[in-house]
Design a protein around this motif. Structure first.
Motif, mmCIF file in Angstrom:
data_model
loop_
_atom_site.group_PDB
_atom_site.id
_atom_site.type_symbol
_atom_site.label_atom_id
_atom_site.label_comp_id
_atom_site.label_asym_id
_atom_site.label_seq_id
_atom_site.Cartn_x
_atom_site.Cartn_y
_atom_site.Cartn_z
ATOM 1 N N ARG A 221 3.239 -17.810 1.340
ATOM 2 C CA ARG A 221 3.669 -16.363 1.716
ATOM 3 C C ARG A 221 2.580 -15.896 2.496
ATOM 4 O O ARG A 221 1.310 -16.231 2.641
ATOM 5 C CB ARG A 221 3.824 -15.452 0.424
ATOM 6 N N GLU A 222 3.112 -14.989 3.557
ATOM 7 C CA GLU A 222 1.976 -14.270 4.421
ATOM 8 C C GLU A 222 2.041 -12.914 4.105
ATOM 9 O O GLU A 222 3.112 -12.191 3.738
ATOM 10 C CB GLU A 222 2.441 -14.570 5.922
ATOM 11 N N VAL A 223 0.782 -12.077 3.627
ATOM 12 C CA VAL A 223 0.691 -10.865 3.354
ATOM 13 C C VAL A 223 -0.020 -9.941 4.306
ATOM 14 O O VAL A 223 -1.274 -10.659 4.600
ATOM 15 C CB VAL A 223 0.375 -10.552 1.956
ATOM 16 N N VAL A 224 0.420 -8.992 4.645
ATOM 17 C CA VAL A 224 -0.210 -7.967 5.745
ATOM 18 C C VAL A 224 -0.752 -6.882 4.839
ATOM 19 O O VAL A 224 0.297 -6.251 4.150
ATOM 20 C CB VAL A 224 0.805 -7.727 6.773
ATOM 21 N N THR A 225 -1.975 -6.442 5.018
ATOM 22 C CA THR A 225 -2.614 -5.199 4.392
ATOM 23 C C THR A 225 -3.038 -4.348 5.379
ATOM 24 O O THR A 225 -3.720 -4.621 6.374
ATOM 25 C CB THR A 225 -3.668 -5.411 3.395
ATOM 26 N N ILE A 226 -2.409 -3.096 5.387
ATOM 27 C CA ILE A 226 -2.961 -2.200 6.548
ATOM 28 C C ILE A 226 -3.958 -1.083 5.973
ATOM 29 O O ILE A 226 -3.853 -0.678 4.657
ATOM 30 C CB ILE A 226 -1.626 -1.073 6.963
ATOM 31 N N TYR A 227 -4.848 -0.867 6.755
ATOM 32 C CA TYR A 227 -6.117 -0.305 6.157
ATOM 33 C C TYR A 227 -6.199 1.107 6.946
ATOM 34 O O TYR A 227 -5.998 1.081 8.011
ATOM 35 C CB TYR A 227 -7.362 -1.060 6.364
ATOM 36 N N GLU A 228 -6.773 2.137 6.454
ATOM 37 C CA GLU A 228 -7.201 3.486 7.321
ATOM 38 C C GLU A 228 -8.870 3.426 7.170
ATOM 39 O O GLU A 228 -9.443 3.003 6.298
ATOM 40 C CB GLU A 228 -6.931 4.443 6.319
ATOM 41 N N VAL A 229 -9.190 3.783 8.351
ATOM 42 C CA VAL A 229 -10.579 4.187 8.823
ATOM 43 C C VAL A 229 -10.797 5.523 9.258
ATOM 44 O O VAL A 229 -9.949 6.227 10.025
ATOM 45 C CB VAL A 229 -11.054 3.144 9.908
ATOM 46 N N ASP A 230 -11.801 6.240 8.774
ATOM 47 C CA ASP A 230 -12.099 7.639 9.412
ATOM 48 C C ASP A 230 -12.472 7.603 10.912
ATOM 49 O O ASP A 230 -13.474 7.037 10.988
ATOM 50 C CB ASP A 230 -13.074 8.271 8.407
ATOM 51 N N ALA A 240 -7.262 0.505 1.726
ATOM 52 C CA ALA A 240 -5.863 0.015 1.839
ATOM 53 C C ALA A 240 -4.958 1.463 1.991
ATOM 54 O O ALA A 240 -5.018 2.036 1.049
ATOM 55 C CB ALA A 240 -5.720 -0.901 0.920
ATOM 56 N N VAL A 241 -3.881 1.166 2.535
ATOM 57 C CA VAL A 241 -2.893 2.217 2.755
ATOM 58 C C VAL A 241 -1.615 1.604 1.973
ATOM 59 O O VAL A 241 -1.171 2.086 1.047
ATOM 60 C CB VAL A 241 -2.533 2.664 4.149
ATOM 61 N N TYR A 242 -1.205 0.315 2.623
ATOM 62 C CA TYR A 242 -0.057 -0.648 1.554
ATOM 63 C C TYR A 242 -0.152 -1.815 2.089
ATOM 64 O O TYR A 242 -0.966 -2.412 3.011
ATOM 65 C CB TYR A 242 1.048 0.123 2.185
ATOM 66 N N ASN A 243 0.342 -2.646 1.407
ATOM 67 C CA ASN A 243 0.387 -4.213 1.862
ATOM 68 C C ASN A 243 2.151 -4.529 1.935
ATOM 69 O O ASN A 243 2.858 -3.821 1.138
ATOM 70 C CB ASN A 243 -0.251 -5.101 1.178
ATOM 71 N N PHE A 244 2.427 -5.623 2.544
ATOM 72 C CA PHE A 244 3.768 -6.160 2.521
ATOM 73 C C PHE A 244 3.706 -7.395 2.764
ATOM 74 O O PHE A 244 2.948 -8.000 3.555
ATOM 75 C CB PHE A 244 4.590 -5.291 3.587
ATOM 76 N N LYS A 245 4.844 -8.359 2.245
ATOM 77 C CA LYS A 245 5.064 -9.545 2.433
ATOM 78 C C LYS A 245 5.841 -9.860 3.568
ATOM 79 O O LYS A 245 6.891 -9.256 4.089
ATOM 80 C CB LYS A 245 5.787 -10.247 1.155
ATOM 81 N N TRP A 246 5.378 -10.718 4.677
ATOM 82 C CA TRP A 246 6.173 -11.038 5.899
ATOM 83 C C TRP A 246 7.655 -11.484 5.449
ATOM 84 O O TRP A 246 7.705 -12.557 4.732
ATOM 85 C CB TRP A 246 5.147 -11.837 6.783
ATOM 86 N N VAL A 247 8.589 -11.079 6.244
ATOM 87 C CA VAL A 247 9.613 -11.603 6.047
ATOM 88 C C VAL A 247 10.230 -11.833 7.553
ATOM 89 O O VAL A 247 9.616 -11.207 8.310
ATOM 90 C CB VAL A 247 10.772 -10.690 5.341
ATOM 91 N N PRO A 248 11.121 -12.835 7.744
ATOM 92 C CA PRO A 248 11.452 -13.056 9.060
ATOM 93 C C PRO A 248 11.683 -11.825 10.058
ATOM 94 O O PRO A 248 12.657 -10.832 9.659
ATOM 95 C CB PRO A 248 12.730 -13.818 9.009
ATOM 96 N N GLN A 249 11.390 -11.630 11.210
ATOM 97 C CA GLN A 249 11.319 -10.722 12.091
ATOM 98 C C GLN A 249 12.069 -11.164 13.257
ATOM 99 O O GLN A 249 11.709 -12.245 13.851
ATOM 100 C CB GLN A 249 10.070 -10.088 12.290
ATOM 101 N N ASP A 277 0.309 0.778 -3.561
ATOM 102 C CA ASP A 277 -0.578 0.656 -4.671
ATOM 103 C C ASP A 277 -1.530 -0.370 -4.338
ATOM 104 O O ASP A 277 -2.451 -0.655 -5.424
ATOM 105 C CB ASP A 277 0.140 0.637 -5.953
ATOM 106 N N ALA A 278 -1.481 -1.037 -3.266
ATOM 107 C CA ALA A 278 -2.585 -2.065 -3.108
ATOM 108 C C ALA A 278 -4.043 -1.733 -2.910
ATOM 109 O O ALA A 278 -4.172 -0.514 -2.422
ATOM 110 C CB ALA A 278 -2.237 -2.721 -1.618
ATOM 111 N N LEU A 279 -4.846 -2.331 -3.840
ATOM 112 C CA LEU A 279 -6.180 -2.182 -3.774
ATOM 113 C C LEU A 279 -6.802 -0.810 -3.980
ATOM 114 O O LEU A 279 -7.654 -0.257 -3.243
ATOM 115 C CB LEU A 279 -7.035 -2.562 -2.400
ATOM 116 N N LYS A 280 -6.154 -0.056 -4.860
ATOM 117 C CA LYS A 280 -6.426 1.192 -5.087
ATOM 118 C C LYS A 280 -7.928 1.518 -5.805
ATOM 119 O O LYS A 280 -8.419 0.609 -6.395
ATOM 120 C CB LYS A 280 -5.334 2.041 -6.474
ATOM 121 N N GLY A 281 -8.525 2.349 -5.107
ATOM 122 C CA GLY A 281 -9.892 2.703 -5.529
ATOM 123 C C GLY A 281 -10.880 1.823 -4.831
ATOM 124 O O GLY A 281 -12.111 1.758 -5.420
ATOM 125 N N VAL A 282 -10.343 0.819 -4.391
ATOM 126 C CA VAL A 282 -11.394 -0.047 -3.433
ATOM 127 C C VAL A 282 -11.993 0.319 -2.084
ATOM 128 O O VAL A 282 -10.985 0.723 -1.291
ATOM 129 C CB VAL A 282 -10.881 -1.437 -3.359
#
Length: 482
Positions: A221-230, A240-249, A277-282
């Motif tokens: 599986r390939e998993v993408v995590t989107i992060y927020e920076v100030d 982290a904002v969220y993550n998702f498993k890559w599906v065919p695009q 809920d990915a990486l909450k509090g990290v």
């Protein structure tokens, strides 16, 4: 027409002021800080124990024009090249040694979340434009551009990074050394008003990652995590904002991408399942840097940006950020410096395949050291990319020090099957031995002893085709020497 980026234009100052006035408040604040930084050049980039001796600095200064110019190079479809270095590229700006350049860079992963990383940003929108009729930037990689041969898209993705440039340094010739001082390095603010004051980046745990064939349970599986920076700099961490498993695009040209196999494929989140809920509090400490920075190689017309080489490129060392200085051996006329692969943060190894891939803007000062001035200096025999900070010197070892030469005509394919940490460690050892013997005048026995007790070797990355190991020696070790 000059857009505030052509210093030879008679009305350059007027156009440059108009350019700054058109930028949003956050971007204007950044430019102001960049010019302030430029005023203190004598104290930035290099410390008292620099590889550039006073005599070498004086020789470089004597070759520079009397007045320093500050250039601005935005990132848009006209100023970037996607996925390759090339000695054939037309320069986007020409500068004199000693000049400053503000350079915008875009992450190639921005299409993982177009809403947060592209929408509302004219430069990014022009680069990532992709409809059923056209792409803003067609060639993406050093591969074929013949539609009869490619299957995924022009360039075939053999090289993925969006590179801004190149910058032509007047007077630069093969055998010279280009000193690149990074004076500032900040996140590019999100242009979508829904996310004002924030920047975003993407981390893809992808098929080329070191982990991929060792997943628990054997699931691929390939998993993408989107992060927020100030974007304003008041917070020193990413979350982290969220993550998702890559599906065919399916891209706008109708090609299906079952894996992350071609740069810039727009992700349709109607097809993904996002986990908020990915990486909450990290909180991940940010350390903005440029993963890919270097001059054009002479060995081929088009060179894949993924494997690093003797002229720099995709070194992926998180230390190549604000306050650092890089030294590159010049291979072609004008040096042709390009900058890209911006990161908000990365750990040594970049294990899963990417860092937090986040668009950045940097302020650089480029200083040319001519071959004729190098005799007897620490830079005389430098034939690899060297990093200097205020307190440390770093050499970069690769599985193959010059893979384009070492592996022959099929080097850009062969490199992906031949790399190892062992080979990279061996190269880092040899380069650090050379560095200590030539710059500190140690014997080989002294250098070997010091490397074992006073030099830190680390895995830079294991995902860039030509794997990397860096060696760090602290300057204070030599404080007692005359």
């Amino acid at each position: 027409m000059c857009q505030g980026d052509d210093a030879t234009c008679p009305q350059f100052e007027l156009h440059y002021r108009a350019l700054k006035d058109n930028l949003d408040a956050e971007r204007r604040g950044f430019l102001k800080s960049g010019f302030v930084a430029a005023g203190g050049l004598a104290t930035l980039g290099v410390g008292g124990a620099s590889l550039v001796t006073p005599a070498l600095a004086e020789a470089a200064a004597a070759r520079q024009p009397g007045e320093r110019t500050h250039h601005y190079l935005p990132a848009n479809a006209d100023t970037v090249h996607w996925g390759y270095f090339s000695k054939t590229l037309k320069p986007q700006v020409e500068i004199e040694s000693g000049d400053l350049v503000t350079i915008e860079t875009l992450t190639h992963q921005a299409s993982d979340d177009l809403e947060r990383m592209v929408e509302g940003d004219p430069g990014a929108e022009s680069v990532f434009l992709w409809t059923k009729d056209k792409k803003g930037v067609d060639r993406r990689g050093a591969g074929t551009t013949d539609p009869k041969l490619y299957k995924k898209g022009s360039g075939e993705g053999q090289g993925v990074h969006v590179m801004t440039g190149p910058v032509y340094v007047r007077g630069a010739e093969p055998g010279d050394i280009l000193e690149v001082r990074i004076l500032d390095c900040v996140p590019r603010p999100c242009a979508n008003p829904k996310y004002k004051g924030k920047s975003f980046g993407s981390n893809a745990a992808a098929w080329w990652g070191y982990h991929y064939n060792d997943l628990l349970g054997g699931e691929k599986r390939e998993v993408v995590t989107i992060y927020e920076v100030d974007a304003g700099g008041s917070k020193s961490w990413a979350q982290a904002v969220y993550n998702f498993k890559w599906v065919p695009q399916t891209d706008p040209f109708g090609v299906v991408h079952p894996t992350i196999d071609y740069p810039g494929v727009p992700v349709d989140h109607a097809k993904t399942s996002r986990n908020f809920d990915a990486l909450k509090g990290v909180r991940v400490p940010i350390r903005p840097h440029f993963g890919t920075l270097g001059v054009a190689p002479a060995d081929a017309d088009f060179v894949d940006t993924i494997p690093p080489n003797r002229t720099g490129g995709n070194i992926d060392n998180w230390r190549i950020g604000k306050g650092a200085t890089m030294y590159y051996p010049v291979a072609v006329e004008g040096a042709l410096l390009s900058v890209g692969d911006p990161h908000a943060s990365q750990g040594d190894s970049e294990l899963c395949g990417t860092a937090i891939e986040c668009s950045l803007t940097g302020v650089f000062q480029l200083i040319l050291h001519k071959k004729a001035d190098l005799a007897g200096t620490a830079l005389e025999e430098l034939n690899y990319p060297m990093l200097e900070t205020q307190d440390e010197w770093l050499v970069h070892g690769f599985s193959f020090a010059n893979y384009l030469k070492d592996l022959g005509p099929d080097a850009q394919t062969e490199i992906y099957t031949k790399s190892s940490v062992d080979l990279a460690m061996r190269d880092a050892f040899r380069k650090m031995r050379h560095f200590l013997m030539t710059t500190q005048k140690l014997t080989e026995d002294e250098a070997i002893s010091l490397m074992s007790i006073g030099v830190d070797f680390g895995v830079t990355q294991v995902v860039d085709g030509n794997w990397g190991v860096h060696a760090i020696v602290r300057k204070e070790i030599f404080a007692g020497r005359a």
